[in-house]
Scaffold this motif. Structure first.
Motif: not given
Length: 336
Positions: A288-314
């Motif tokens: 379950x994913x909830x955004x805290x800023x009153x709006x859906x996460x944008x495609x760019x935000x999701x991409x950045x968060x995925x990049x962060x997760x990927x970087x943890x693996x790197x």
């Protein structure tokens, strides 16, 4: 205790967290997140890690332990006399790849460090992993810096190409029957950028279970880009589980991630400049994913968060790549 166990578990559930990033809450105040800048900063670091000379070093590193010295598992146990990591018979020798032999052999070349060896690096066949002896790309100096330390192991690896050092780092190891410490510190240089890194590992084993603590820092001062992370892996009667705290500072903006979980449950929070951007809870396969800023996460935000997760693996991959030549030489399985 193997670090790979916790990397695979933590990163696996972390990657699943973002599948459903489309829910929203009612916080009306907009949250500013320069997702593109964060993604670009992480991409620049990733590009530095993809340097072809470094790639040659990583691919050829497993061969290094066969060309100099002997493994010394147990030689740094309490009270034991230290065995030189790099044999006196091989110090000062440059090793080259011999296609007829299918492995590295000693050569008459000069330039190797007096307290270590030099390994010539080559272009590597991406499919077979075989070096091409006609295409040299640089060399790696393996230096034993622990001669004066009877209680520990200290190795330095310095990779150069065309007279320029592109990778320089030290590995130190201390261990007893139930506790091991590994420190890896150095830098990667690529043109005008330099990535400084510092990685510390503390592994403990006991009757109640195993614990692994890992701390990472990465700094690219030229870009005012800094990453700090701590990872905890636990394996006890409650099972295997992990915790990750990751902070990325890009100029004046800081993005943070706090994650914990196991195969059945995940809890994670993403922060931007101290404010919550998103929370993730529940089944790693259907969170379950909830955004805290009153709006859906944008495609760019999701991409950045995925990049962060990927970087943890790197981060884990870099640590394993840097540690592998030392692990092959001194058999670090008893530490991690």
């Amino acid at each position: 205790m193997k670090i790979r166990t916790y990397r695979s578990g933590v990163i696996a559930f972390a990657a699943a967290m973002l599948v459903a990033c489309s829910a929203s809450s009612t916080d009306p105040e907009p949250l500013t997140f320069d997702a593109a800048a964060t993604e670009a900063g992480l991409a620049r670091v990733s590009d530095m890690l993809d340097d072809p000379v470094l790639g040659s070093f990583v691919v050829l590193a497993p061969r290094f332990s066969r060309v100099h010295g002997r493994a010394v598992t147990g030689s740094i146990q309490a009270g034991a006399a230290r065995v030189p990591i790099i044999s006196q018979f091989n110090r000062g020798i440059t090793f080259v790849y011999d296609a007829d032999v299918g492995d590295y052999v000693a050569s008459e070349r000069s330039g190797a460090p007096s307290n270590g060896v030099r390994i010539v690096l080559y272009e590597v066949n991406p499919i077979t992993g075989t070096p091409n002896p006609d295409r040299e790309v640089g060399h790696a100096d393996l230096i034993d810096e622990g001669d004066s330390d009877p209680d520990g192991i200290a190795l330095r690896f310095r990779v150069s190409s065309e007279g320029v050092v592109v990778l320089d780092y030290a590995v130190s190891v201390r261990s007893d029957d139930e506790h091991g410490e590994v420190a890896v510190a150095g830098y990667i240089a690529n043109g005008s950028r330099r990535l400084d890194f510092d990685i510390d590992v503390d592994g403990r084993s006991g009757p109640e279970g195993d614990r692994l603590d890992v701390g990472f820092t990465f700094d690219v001062d030229a870009d005012d880009f800094h990453v700090a992370a701590s990872v905890v892996g636990l394996d006890d009667a409650a099972g295997e589980r992990g915790e990750v705290i990751l902070d990325i500072r890009n100029g004046s903006e800081t993005v943070g991630v706090e994650m914990s979980g196991d195969d059945e449950h995940v809890d994670a929070t993403f922060w931007v400049n101290g404010r919550v951007l998103a929370r993730v809870t529940g089944d790693p396969d259907d969170p379950e994913v909830t955004s805290e800023n009153g709006a859906e996460l944008t495609v760019g935000e999701v991409r950045a968060l995925l990049r962060i997760i990927g970087f943890a693996g790197e981060m884990f991959e870099l640590f394993e790549d840097l540690l592998e030549p030392a692990e092959d030489i001194i058999e670090l399985g008893f530490v991690l």
